[in-house]
Design an enzyme around this catalytic site. Structure first.
Site, PDB file in Angstrom:
ATOM      1  N   GLY A  69       0.809  -1.221   0.000  1.00 57.98           N
ATOM      2  CA  GLY A  69       0.000   0.000   0.000  1.00 57.98           C
ATOM      3  C   GLY A  69       0.836   1.261   0.000  1.00 57.98           C
ATOM      4  O   GLY A  69       0.701   2.120  -0.882  1.00 57.98           O
ATOM      5  N   GLY A  85      -1.531  -7.390   0.894  1.00 58.30           N
ATOM      6  CA  GLY A  85      -1.353  -8.675   1.582  1.00 58.30           C
ATOM      7  C   GLY A  85      -1.126  -9.817   0.606  1.00 58.30           C
ATOM      8  O   GLY A  85      -0.273 -10.685   0.827  1.00 58.30           O
TER       9      GLY A  85
END
Ligand code: ADP
Ligand code: MG
Length: 391
Positions: free
Chosen positions: A348, A371
């Site tokens: 991110g 993730g």
């Protein structure tokens, strides 16, 4: 290498196709504030629409924890998607049950229907077979294009894939190709750059990349724990003491391939306006903290990137949100962009940093999944991918 069937391998003509997308986008004041993930889903949607399939989209958004929470409605996403595609998008206020069934049977070939948040039902995250069964009744074919959620075995990502002919979308294919190949069959020299806040969530990534990469360059808060493990005083720096032993072991085992900062930028407070100094590693004065890698480290890491074949980057080199401590991240981002290597950026904040630096266009592949990208870099098999039909 990519051994799953994709939307290109099936005939979707006139079929109802349930597409799991990753529309987990940030909202601000009831509107989509960053539509990157919506744009990323468009190639698959357009591909199916061109075949005159009925496109039934589903996704989760946020963490409503199995309850209907209007602030997590996908309704704003349908407006954003309609504007991007310049077409009207149907919206069903539930993703399963009578409302979803009525909406999906009413939708015509070539039309697009978006279903409400899958996580409004507890069965989604429980991978409840009954929820998967109800999703499967909506369509003839299942397409998983939600790379960002592929590391989760949920009803709409994994469960339903066992109940319908299930193939990968074009985004999923692209992500797996780049991230999978980077790790399994990289062009050498393969350089991994790892940073970010913490070491704990990325230990398996470090292990795997130390096996696969020719060099692992470490920066960011993650480096602090290594620096402390080397025996240095780190003052108020972000450190994870319960990872010190792991850091020590990694240093002993892989010192030749693991590069750590030799100089650092420190601050007397964790604020944008804090006083700063550039110092060699090891001399942090009491009350100060490590905020960025120093210019000597940037130069050394940049040198490592010369002639690289593949570069994978996850995690900023410093607290780049504060301009005074963004130099290390920005300069390394520049060096990555100019390296001439196959460059892959995931995570991110790392992606935010590369965009903030205006370098996104010069990167080979920017991952949409945080993730999931990390799990790929760990060398894991993603359940949402494993459940799809093999080629
Ligand atoms: P990504 O989202 O790219 O995987 P992480 O979430 O692991 O990255 O970490 C990003 C965060 O790490 C950033 O918000 C940044 O401020 C923080 N960070 C980087 N270096 C430091 C440091 N030296 N001290 C504290 N935080 C840091
Ligand atoms: Mg992050």
């Amino acid at each position: 290498m990519f051994n799953k069937k994709t939307v290109r391998d099936i005939d979707a003509q006139g079929k109802r196709v349930l597409v799991r997308v990753d529309f987990n986008v940030p909202l601000a004041e009831g509107q989509v504030s960053d539509d990157t993930r919506i744009r990323a889903a468009i190639p698959t949607i357009e591909h199916l629409r061109a075949q005159r399939a009925t496109v039934i989209l589903c996704s989760h958004l946020g963490r409503p924890k199995g309850e209907v929470r209007p602030e997590f409605s996908l309704h704003p996403v349908s407006q954003s998607l309609a504007a991007l595609l310049n077409t009207s998008i149907g919206f069903a206020e539930d993703c399963i049950g009578p409302i979803a069934e009525a909406a999906s049977s009413a939708a015509q070939p070539g039309e697009i229907l978006l279903l409400e948040n899958t996580r409004f039902h507890p069965g989604e995250q429980d991978n409840d077979p009954e929820m998967a069964r109800q999703l499967a009744t909506l369509a003839d074919i299942f397409v998983n294009d939600a790379f960002g959620t592929a590391h989760r075995a949920h009803a709409s990502t994994e469960g339903v894939a066992h109940l319908l002919p299930a193939v990968a979308g074009l985004l999923m294919e692209k992500e797996i190709r780049y991230l999978g190949e980077a790790v399994a069959a990289p062009e050498h020299p393969f350089i991994a750059i790892l940073g970010g806040a913490k070491i704990s969530g990325k230990i398996n990534v470090i292990h795997n990349l130390l096996d696969k990469a020719d060099k692992v360059l470490v920066g960011g808060g993650m480096a602090n724990t290594f620096i402390k493990a080397q025996g240095h005083y780190v003052g108020e720096s972000l450190v994870e003491d319960n990872s010190l032993e792991t850091a020590r072991q990694l240093l002993e085992k892989d010192a030749a391939r693991l590069s750590l900062p030799t100089d650092i930028v420190i601050a007397d407070d964790f604020t944008a306006e804090a006083k700063s100094q550039i110092i060699p590693v090891g001399d942090v004065p009491e009350g100060w903290r490590i905020m960025d890698i120093g210019p000597q480290t940037v130069a050394a890491y940049t040198e490592e990137l010369q002639g690289a074949g593949t570069v994978v980057w996850n995690g900023p080199m410093g607290v780049f949100e504060f301009p005074a401590f963004a130099e290390g991240t920005n300069q390394l981002a520049q060096a990555i962009a100019e390296s001439g290597a196959i460059t892959i950026v995931g995570g991110g904040e790392s992606v935010a940093a590369i965009r903030q630096a205006g370098l996104a266009e010069q990167i080979t592949h920017i991952s949409t999944g945080g993730g999931a990208a990390l799990e790929m870099l760990e060398g894991k098999t993603l359940p949402g991918l494993a459940a799809l039909l093999d080629k």
